[in-house]
Design an enzyme around this catalytic site. Structure first.
Site, PDB file in Angstrom:
ATOM      1  N   ASP A  11       0.097  -9.081  45.734  1.00 50.73           N
ATOM      2  CA  ASP A  11       0.079 -10.486  45.318  1.00 50.73           C
ATOM      3  C   ASP A  11       1.441 -10.892  44.755  1.00 50.73           C
ATOM      4  O   ASP A  11       2.173 -10.063  44.209  1.00 50.73           O
ATOM      5  CB  ASP A  11      -1.000 -10.697  44.246  1.00 50.73           C
TER       6      ASP A  11
ATOM      7  N   TRP B 238      -4.193  -4.085  46.213  1.00 50.05           N
ATOM      8  CA  TRP B 238      -5.453  -3.712  46.871  1.00 50.05           C
ATOM      9  C   TRP B 238      -5.094  -3.285  48.279  1.00 50.05           C
ATOM     10  O   TRP B 238      -4.287  -3.920  48.957  1.00 50.05           O
ATOM     11  CB  TRP B 238      -6.401  -4.910  46.757  1.00 50.05           C
TER      12      TRP B 238
END
Lengths: 149, 177
Positions: free
Chosen positions: B119, B100
């Site tokens: 992540d 993101w």
């Protein structure tokens, strides 16, 4: 009459440096828009990831057919992105120039905002199978053309 | 031939009557300004535009603190508290290539940078330094701009551990567009 003459000269000056119909191309803006709208999935250099298709050294393959050219605009990530038509066209051209490698001919016809605006009105719903089918068609057309050579 | 002589004489006299030497300068000036008013050829602009290789930005603040500038849009556990750093995953986890991306303003230089929140995946949640600032977060109908999904996509394991905040570029000043 004198005034008119001067304006004609001014207009001539414009014409000598502004190619008619060419849209502005700002690589910095295109790169930023790519980062904000595409890079999250397509990766910084367009290699993709797992189920995200590879654009690097490949994306130009789609320009070999009309449906393929339309496909690059109609994929949901492009068609439904938050970018305006002109900026989407600019990003697509930037992707082709920056990632396309040998898959793109240097004189390829650039996308324009008008073309993109019309095509994105019909976003694809099913993408994966359609992509496979398109690439198969492009491959068979290429083979056919080669056998005619 | 007389016809040509007459023609050129007439035209020359007309020109001399209608224009001055300074007028010619004025017209040439108009031509120059006209030429300069238009940006360079698009091809030249593409080459001239910087490739925007992200420079290492000036830093200030503690990267294990949720208030650290790069975390303006983060939603998760800070890898800096979990054995990793703002740029790297803790041992035993894998960084997701699918991320993101948002922009944050760096107080050290006042510029906005493009941040990729990669992540780290493959171990259960780190559980410390939860940071939810979520600036620019959008509902799931804008799936590329939503924090409420698991971004461990494209990794061997989809188990979320913590989040990094990597500078990938300088944001375009939209005002200068």
């Amino acid at each position: 009459m004198r005034k008119l003459g001067r304006w004609w000269l001014f207009a001539l000056g414009l014409l000598t440096v502004a190619p008619l119909g060419a849209e502005e191309f700002n690589a910095q803006r295109a790169r930023f828009n790519y980062q904000m709208s595409c890079q999250g999935c397509h990766a910084p250099d367009g290699v993709g990831a797992s189920t995200v298709p590879r654009m690097k050294d490949f994306v130009g393959t789609f320009l070999r057919s009309r449906a393929g050219r339309e496909f690059l605009v109609r994929v949901p990530g492009a068609a439904t992105s938050a970018l305006g038509d002109a900026e989407l066209a600019e990003v697509l051209n930037w992707i082709l120039l920056d990632f396309g490698g040998d898959s793109v001919k240097s004189d390829f016809r650039r996308y324009t905002g008008t073309e993109v605006g019309a095509l994105r009105k019909s976003p694809l719903f099913e993408v994966d199978r359609y992509r496979v089918q398109l690439l198969a068609e492009i491959a068979s057309n290429t083979m056919e053309n080669q056998s005619h050579d | 031939m007389n016809f040509l002589d007459d023609l050129f004489e007439r035209r020359s006299r007309q020109l001399a009557q209608r224009s001055s030497r300074r007028g010619v300068l004025k017209q040439l000036g108009g031509l120059l300004v006209g030429a300069a008013a238009v940006p360079l050829l698009p091809v030249a602009r593409a080459v001239a535009a910087p490739q925007a290789a992200p420079k290492a930005p000036k830093e200030m603040g503690d990267e294990s603190d949720c208030d650290y500038w790069r975390y303006c849009a983060i939603d998760g556990f800070l890898c800096s508290c979990c054995g990793g750093t703002k740029n790297s995953c803790p041992p035993g986890t894998e960084m997701s290539p699918i991320t993101w991306i948002g922009t944050c303003r760096n107080p050290a230089d006042g510029r906005n940078y493009v941040i990729s929140y990669n992540d780290c995946c493959g171990k259960s949640s780190c559980g410390i330094c939860l940071c939810q600032r979520d600036e620019g977060d959008r509902p799931p109908y804008r799936s590329d701009k939503t924090n409420d999904i698991n971004w461990c996509l494209g990794t061997a394991s989809a188990v979320y551990h913590c989040s990094t905040a990597i500078v990938v570029g300088v944001a375009l000043d939209k005002g200068a567009k």
